[in-house]
Design a protein around this motif. Structure first.
Motif, PDB file in Angstrom:
ATOM      1  N   GLU A 149       0.824  -1.210   0.000  1.00  0.00           N
ATOM      2  CA  GLU A 149       0.000   0.000   0.000  1.00  0.00           C
ATOM      3  C   GLU A 149       0.858   1.259   0.000  1.00  0.00           C
ATOM      4  O   GLU A 149       0.528   2.251  -0.665  1.00  0.00           O
ATOM      5  N   ARG A 150       1.960   1.220   0.745  1.00  0.00           N
ATOM      6  CA  ARG A 150       2.860   2.376   0.784  1.00  0.00           C
ATOM      7  C   ARG A 150       3.424   2.682  -0.597  1.00  0.00           C
ATOM      8  O   ARG A 150       3.502   3.839  -1.004  1.00  0.00           O
ATOM      9  N   LEU A 151       3.808   1.631  -1.321  1.00  0.00           N
ATOM     10  CA  LEU A 151       4.358   1.832  -2.662  1.00  0.00           C
ATOM     11  C   LEU A 151       3.284   2.268  -3.650  1.00  0.00           C
ATOM     12  O   LEU A 151       3.508   3.140  -4.489  1.00  0.00           O
ATOM     13  N   GLU A 152       2.121   1.637  -3.556  1.00  0.00           N
ATOM     14  CA  GLU A 152       1.060   1.931  -4.520  1.00  0.00           C
ATOM     15  C   GLU A 152       0.430   3.301  -4.326  1.00  0.00           C
ATOM     16  O   GLU A 152      -0.317   3.771  -5.193  1.00  0.00           O
ATOM     17  N   ALA A 153       0.724   3.955  -3.211  1.00  0.00           N
ATOM     18  CA  ALA A 153       0.173   5.285  -2.947  1.00  0.00           C
ATOM     19  C   ALA A 153       0.857   6.367  -3.779  1.00  0.00           C
ATOM     20  O   ALA A 153       0.418   7.514  -3.802  1.00  0.00           O
ATOM     21  N   HIS A 154       1.956   5.993  -4.470  1.00  0.00           N
ATOM     22  CA  HIS A 154       2.709   6.964  -5.267  1.00  0.00           C
ATOM     23  C   HIS A 154       3.007   6.390  -6.642  1.00  0.00           C
ATOM     24  O   HIS A 154       3.090   5.166  -6.822  1.00  0.00           O
ATOM     25  N   GLU A 155       3.192   7.249  -7.613  1.00  0.00           N
ATOM     26  CA  GLU A 155       3.662   6.817  -8.926  1.00  0.00           C
ATOM     27  C   GLU A 155       5.092   6.291  -8.763  1.00  0.00           C
ATOM     28  O   GLU A 155       5.937   6.962  -8.171  1.00  0.00           O
ATOM     29  N   ALA A 156       5.358   5.113  -9.313  1.00  0.00           N
ATOM     30  CA  ALA A 156       6.660   4.479  -9.113  1.00  0.00           C
ATOM     31  C   ALA A 156       7.817   5.352  -9.587  1.00  0.00           C
ATOM     32  O   ALA A 156       8.881   5.386  -8.957  1.00  0.00           O
ATOM     33  N   ALA A 157       7.627   6.073 -10.696  1.00  0.00           N
ATOM     34  CA  ALA A 157       8.718   6.873 -11.257  1.00  0.00           C
ATOM     35  C   ALA A 157       8.807   8.276 -10.657  1.00  0.00           C
ATOM     36  O   ALA A 157       9.728   9.019 -10.975  1.00  0.00           O
TER      37      ALA A 157
END
Length: 201
Positions: A149-157
């Motif tokens: 969830e922490r990662l998916e809350a932001h655009e990866a790039a």
């Protein structure tokens, strides 16, 4: 296909074929002389098999559902520093998204058995084959409970996505140092009792 030898052969074949198809022939692993070592997740969705070659090369095979899918060569020169601990770490991974924590590598001469120990008292015995070891342990790493969830809350790039990824890596290292390792010799004498990984792993 669950035997270590078959998994290693499958991973080696796939790796050579795919690298050749991409034109990466300067990065091919040796085609002969490989031997299977310790493994975890032998038939699981995701697992790993350590491998070593007669020429001194070493690697880790990725396993998926019992099949070897890729062989990652290890960089040379990472042997155990016996002044500090009787094993070298080839790969470690913190527990997140429902997966156990894992530690893999090579034992120093004279070391025969390795255990992972969680703070709740859980103990996991490593698979040890020809001086290589692989172990995984189910442990609740609090700061990583919501890693996805922490990662998916932001655009990866994005800058925020990269910053969150770096925070997760730092949290992973902190959590993994809480996992303890005990190493014993062939007579059962304790050789090491300390953190699973160091700052340089």
């Amino acid at each position: 296909m669950t035997s270590p030898a078959a998994q290693l052969e499958s991973a080696l074949t796939t790796t050579i074929e795919e690298k050749t198809a991409r034109g990466s022939t300067d990065q091919l692993p040796p085609t002969h002389g490989w031997h299977p070592g310790a493994r975890i997740g032998a038939t699981a969705g995701l697992g790993a098999l350590l491998a070593y070659n007669d020429d001194g090369s070493t690697g880790i095979c990725n396993l998926e559902n019992g099949r070897g899918t890729w062989l990652n060569l290890q960089s040379q020169g990472k042997e155990p520093d016996q002044d500090h601990r009787p094993y070298a770490v080839w790969r470690w991974m913190a527990a997140y998204n429902g997966r156990p924590a894992c530690l893999m590598g090579r034992l120093a001469p004279g070391a025969a058995r390795l255990e992972l120990r969680a703070s709740d008292g859980t103990v996991a015995e490593a698979d040890v084959v020809d001086g290589t070891f692989a172990a995984e342990i189910a442990v609740d790493m609090v700061s990583l409970r919501h890693a996805r969830e922490r990662l998916e809350a932001h655009e990866a790039a994005s800058a925020e996505g990269r910053a969150e990824f770096e925070r997760l890596m730092a949290d992973s290292r902190t959590e993994m140092t809480k996992v303890k390792v005990r190493v014993y010799d062939t007579a059962g004498a304790l050789l090491y009792d300390g953190a699973a990984i160091s700052a340089t792993d």
